[in-house]
Design a protein around this motif. Structure first.
Motif, PDB file in Angstrom:
ATOM      1  N   HIS A  91      61.275  42.126  88.997  1.00  0.00           N
ATOM      2  CA  HIS A  91      59.978  42.829  89.688  1.00  0.00           C
ATOM      3  C   HIS A  91      60.400  44.172  89.491  1.00  0.00           C
ATOM      4  N   LEU A  92      59.346  45.057  88.994  1.00  0.00           N
ATOM      5  CA  LEU A  92      59.628  46.439  88.939  1.00  0.00           C
ATOM      6  C   LEU A  92      58.950  47.159  89.872  1.00  0.00           C
ATOM      7  N   GLN A  93      59.667  47.952  90.955  1.00  0.00           N
ATOM      8  CA  GLN A  93      58.993  48.599  91.989  1.00  0.00           C
ATOM      9  C   GLN A  93      59.640  49.834  92.172  1.00  0.00           C
ATOM     10  N   PRO A  94      59.717  50.987  91.196  1.00  0.00           N
ATOM     11  CA  PRO A  94      60.695  52.228  90.989  1.00  0.00           C
ATOM     12  C   PRO A  94      60.189  52.970  92.129  1.00  0.00           C
ATOM     13  N   GLY A  95      61.061  53.416  92.917  1.00  0.00           N
ATOM     14  CA  GLY A  95      60.806  54.479  94.253  1.00  0.00           C
ATOM     15  C   GLY A  95      60.538  53.924  95.751  1.00  0.00           C
ATOM     16  N   SER A 107      62.372  51.122 108.876  1.00  0.00           N
ATOM     17  CA  SER A 107      62.242  50.136 109.596  1.00  0.00           C
ATOM     18  C   SER A 107      60.977  49.567 109.523  1.00  0.00           C
ATOM     19  N   ALA A 108      60.152  50.119 108.438  1.00  0.00           N
ATOM     20  CA  ALA A 108      58.817  49.386 108.345  1.00  0.00           C
ATOM     21  C   ALA A 108      59.093  48.502 107.362  1.00  0.00           C
ATOM     22  N   GLN A 109      58.164  47.406 107.203  1.00  0.00           N
ATOM     23  CA  GLN A 109      58.185  46.412 105.901  1.00  0.00           C
ATOM     24  C   GLN A 109      57.889  47.039 104.845  1.00  0.00           C
ATOM     25  N   PRO A 110      58.719  47.092 103.599  1.00  0.00           N
ATOM     26  CA  PRO A 110      58.501  47.507 102.420  1.00  0.00           C
ATOM     27  C   PRO A 110      56.965  46.683 101.797  1.00  0.00           C
ATOM     28  N   GLN A 111      56.340  47.493 101.163  1.00  0.00           N
ATOM     29  CA  GLN A 111      55.000  47.062 100.534  1.00  0.00           C
ATOM     30  C   GLN A 111      55.007  47.262  99.071  1.00  0.00           C
ATOM     31  N   SER A 112      54.579  46.289  98.390  1.00  0.00           N
ATOM     32  CA  SER A 112      54.451  46.166  96.840  1.00  0.00           C
ATOM     33  C   SER A 112      53.396  47.467  96.662  1.00  0.00           C
ATOM     34  N   ARG A 134      62.029  36.787  82.854  1.00  0.00           N
ATOM     35  CA  ARG A 134      60.350  37.030  82.983  1.00  0.00           C
ATOM     36  C   ARG A 134      60.030  38.247  83.974  1.00  0.00           C
ATOM     37  N   ILE A 135      59.592  39.202  83.334  1.00  0.00           N
ATOM     38  CA  ILE A 135      59.183  40.645  83.901  1.00  0.00           C
ATOM     39  C   ILE A 135      57.857  40.153  84.470  1.00  0.00           C
ATOM     40  N   LEU A 136      57.781  40.228  85.963  1.00  0.00           N
ATOM     41  CA  LEU A 136      56.481  40.064  86.556  1.00  0.00           C
ATOM     42  C   LEU A 136      55.567  41.282  86.477  1.00  0.00           C
ATOM     43  N   LEU A 137      54.273  41.044  86.163  1.00  0.00           N
ATOM     44  CA  LEU A 137      53.326  42.335  85.728  1.00  0.00           C
ATOM     45  C   LEU A 137      52.211  42.426  86.861  1.00  0.00           C
ATOM     46  N   THR A 138      52.351  41.663  87.912  1.00  0.00           N
ATOM     47  CA  THR A 138      51.399  41.637  88.830  1.00  0.00           C
ATOM     48  C   THR A 138      51.045  42.896  89.431  1.00  0.00           C
ATOM     49  N   ASN A 139      51.777  43.888  89.499  1.00  0.00           N
ATOM     50  CA  ASN A 139      51.543  45.244  90.211  1.00  0.00           C
ATOM     51  C   ASN A 139      51.526  46.507  89.149  1.00  0.00           C
ATOM     52  N   ILE A 140      51.688  45.962  88.039  1.00  0.00           N
ATOM     53  CA  ILE A 140      51.659  46.804  86.799  1.00  0.00           C
ATOM     54  C   ILE A 140      50.273  47.057  86.242  1.00  0.00           C
ATOM     55  N   GLN A 144      68.262  42.111 104.515  1.00  0.00           N
ATOM     56  CA  GLN A 144      67.263  41.602 105.151  1.00  0.00           C
ATOM     57  C   GLN A 144      65.779  41.964 104.771  1.00  0.00           C
ATOM     58  N   GLN A 145      65.791  43.473 104.932  1.00  0.00           N
ATOM     59  CA  GLN A 145      64.497  43.906 104.058  1.00  0.00           C
ATOM     60  C   GLN A 145      64.321  43.321 102.715  1.00  0.00           C
ATOM     61  N   LEU A 146      65.123  43.151 101.904  1.00  0.00           N
ATOM     62  CA  LEU A 146      65.016  42.765 100.586  1.00  0.00           C
ATOM     63  C   LEU A 146      64.334  41.398 100.525  1.00  0.00           C
ATOM     64  N   GLU A 147      65.140  40.386 101.463  1.00  0.00           N
ATOM     65  CA  GLU A 147      64.560  39.115 101.560  1.00  0.00           C
ATOM     66  C   GLU A 147      63.326  39.137 102.044  1.00  0.00           C
ATOM     67  N   ARG A 148      62.878  39.834 103.157  1.00  0.00           N
ATOM     68  CA  ARG A 148      61.252  39.854 103.528  1.00  0.00           C
ATOM     69  C   ARG A 148      60.565  40.246 102.415  1.00  0.00           C
ATOM     70  N   TYR A 149      60.971  41.492 101.873  1.00  0.00           N
ATOM     71  CA  TYR A 149      59.889  41.746 100.798  1.00  0.00           C
ATOM     72  C   TYR A 149      59.761  40.670  99.677  1.00  0.00           C
ATOM     73  N   ALA A 150      60.670  40.140  99.276  1.00  0.00           N
ATOM     74  CA  ALA A 150      60.784  39.276  98.248  1.00  0.00           C
ATOM     75  C   ALA A 150      59.690  37.906  98.798  1.00  0.00           C
ATOM     76  N   THR A 151      60.060  37.465 100.061  1.00  0.00           N
ATOM     77  CA  THR A 151      59.398  36.464 100.602  1.00  0.00           C
ATOM     78  C   THR A 151      57.612  36.462 100.660  1.00  0.00           C
ATOM     79  N   SER A 152      57.575  37.927 101.028  1.00  0.00           N
ATOM     80  CA  SER A 152      56.097  38.444 101.247  1.00  0.00           C
ATOM     81  C   SER A 152      55.312  38.467  99.869  1.00  0.00           C
ATOM     82  N   CYS A 153      55.998  38.539  98.845  1.00  0.00           N
ATOM     83  CA  CYS A 153      55.368  38.493  97.332  1.00  0.00           C
ATOM     84  C   CYS A 153      55.382  37.548  96.677  1.00  0.00           C
TER      85      CYS A 153
END
Length: 562
Positions: free
Chosen positions: A40-44, A50-55, A84-90, A131-140
């Protein structure tokens, strides 16, 4: 921590900086993941707040396309990984920019571990970041309930990752249809509908580049033509091609994984033009360097039929630095099929045979080089039973088949000295199924009995591997006499040429002989190991040695199993 079957790699470093660091990151990921690695590409993106990272949307630029190609090329080093490179956000440049999906995407193989290249200031496995990484992955994406997380930087080891950004741009991976200058940051234009085609046998990373570019260019629908029937005849080792349905299944799973927002129309490609030549709604066609001329031919065909030309986007081939002398220097399915030669394709039989003897049934169409392979196996230590020699013994005066054959076909098939004239006998049965069945009903059981006697001799001589060299092995139903069926394949055109040179027959007679036998495809469908004598003798020898070495590894287990 290791041994996860599937994983999700979230890349947060800007692409230009990430490119030179990609190899060790992929290597670290490959140590942890055994099968499917989603990227999953999410540069930057930051994981420390503290906030939940958003795609967020990633603009599809030529730099992004080049990076995707670079990543798939680097993944070739780790052949066990299905990347498999996911393209959902590209998203490509378009008048209409659809919102990011709000629901969680279901992946074909739910990730068991999430990994990232995100680097904490102290270089540690910082728990809140994980923990943030796990939450982000689970939300996507759909993930396993007990998702583990790993920051890859510490795992790479000191000094392995360069810190300077990449000043030299990546090699160009795509050429737009019109020869205009382009810059890495130039956005890629999006289209409503487009097409791409190929064989897509054993979906590999070069296929994935082609499909990924097509998926990024398409905003609504992608038509995918999958070669079938006549278009497969010119392929190398076509007998080892995956069936059409299997290729479509793997292709569909990959496409839905990487971009579920698209509508995919996967259809059989039965001619060089396919839907690209006739569908007026299509706007672009993705081709490779090899098929660019075919794309131009499609456009000529469209113009002749009053249809608008398609925008052609040409993809560079992926080089394969590990290719062998008889393989292509690009990543290709034909090389993968060549590497299957000599390997076990399916589990062996477990027939009731003499103890301490492992029996190989060696077969192949006429002219395939089967007998030369038998001799190579003999030189490696196998006991070889030649069914043709057994047939001569059976036909000889006093042999077990002599009297039954004479009674069935008459004394006019005999020479003056009483020996069966096999040419006369052959003329009686050739093209006559009823007469041929009468002959085979006599001969095949007799030859099988003689072969079993030879097998007993092999055991008496202390041999552990016996090879039955028999062109009609499967037609005769001798599968219960062998543990494995090995088939030697070559193209029919090559077989015809060899038969003409060897036996002095006409091409028509040679083709007629082949048509009376099972085809190479029919033989391979019932085989455990496949070999080919298409190349130079030393390459055949290498195949046989590989097959023999692998056989030795499985023989002890096979003989000890109840």
């Amino acid at each position: 921590m290791a041994g996860f079957r599937s994983g999700l790699l979230v890349l947060t470093t800007p692409l230009a900086t990430l490119a030179p660091r990609l190899a060790p990151i992929l290597t670290a990921a490959a140590r942890l993941v055994n099968h499917t690695l989603y990227v999953h590409l999410q540069p930057g993106m930051s994981l420390e707040g503290s906030a939940q990272p958003q795609s967020s949307l990633v603009q599809a630029t030529f730099e992004v396309l080049d990076f995707i190609t670079h990543l798939y090329a680097g993944a070739n080093v780790h052949r066990h990984l299905d990347v498999r490179i996911l393209l959902t956000n590209i998203r490509a440049k378009s008048a209409f920019v659809p919102p990011l999906p709000s629901s969680v995407q279901n992946l074909a193989h739910p990730p068991e571990v999430v990994l990232t290249d995100f680097q904490t200031l102290d270089g540690s496995q910082y728990n809140p970041v994980k923990q943030q990484l796990e939450r982000y992955a689970t939300s996507c994406y759909s993930c396993c309930p007990q998702l583990a997380s790993v920051l890859l930087y510490p795992d790479c080891g000191p000094g392995e990752l360069p810190v300077e950004p990449l000043d030299v741009p990546l090699p160009s991976a795509i050429r737009p249809g019109s020869p205009v200058a382009r810059s890495p940051k130039q956005p890629v234009r999006g289209y409503h509908r487009g097409a791409v085609g190929g064989t897509f046998d054993r979906l590999h990373n070069a296929h994935k580049v082609l499909l990924s570019v097509a998926c990024i260019l398409a905003q609504e629908q992608l038509v995918v033509g999958v070669a079938d029937k006549d278009l497969l005849k010119s392929k190398l080792l076509p007998e080892l091609l995956q069936p059409y349905a299997e290729r479509v299944e793997h292709l569909s799973e990959f496409l839905v994984d990487i971009k579920p927002s698209l509508t995919f129309d996967i259809i059989p490609l039965l001619d060089p033009y396919g839907p690209a030549g006739s569908d007026p709604s299509l706007e672009f066609l993705v081709v490779s360097e090899e098929t660019y001329r075919g794309g131009m031919a499609v456009n000529r065909f469209r113009l002749e039929n009053d249809l608008k030309e398609l925008a052609l986007h040409q993809i560079q081939l992926l080089k394969d630095p590990s290719h062998k002398e008889n393989e292509e220097d690009k990543v290709s399915s034909s090389s993968f099929r060549q590497r299957m030669l000599g390997s076990l394709l399916r589990p062996p039989h477990r027939p009731e045979l003499p103890l301490n003897l492992y029996v190989i049934g060696l077969t192949g169409i006429s002219g395939s080089g089967k007998s030369s392979v038998a001799q190579r196996l003999k030189s490696l230590g196998a006991f070889v039973i030649d069914s043709d020699h057994l047939g001569h013994r059976a036909y000889a005066p006093g042999g077990p088949a002599y009297q039954p054959v004479v009674e069935a076909f008459g004394t006019d098939i005999l020479h003056k000295d009483g020996i069966i004239n096999r040419k006369v006998l052959g003329s009686r049965v050739f093209g006559n199924k009823k007469q041929l069945k009468i002959l085979t009903d006599i001969m095949w059981p007799v030859i099988a009995k003689l072969a079993r006697e030879e097998m007993d001799q092999a055991v008496a001589k202390g041999k552990h591997v016996c090879v039955i060299d028999a062109a009609m092995l499967l037609e005769a139903g001798w599968q219960n006499m062998v543990h494995e069926v090995w088939t030697v394949v070559i193209p029919e055109t090559e077989a015809v040429q060899r038969i003409v040179e060897r036996d002095g027959l006409s091409e028509a007679a040679a083709q007629s002989r082949l048509q009376s036998q099972m085809s190479g495809q029919q033989l391979v469908d019932q085989s455990h190991v496949v070999l080919s004598t298409l190349w130079e003798p030393h390459i055949t020898q290498r195949q046989v040695e590989k097959a023999w070495a692998l056989l030795q590894k499985r023989i002890p287990k096979a003989l000890s199993d109840p």
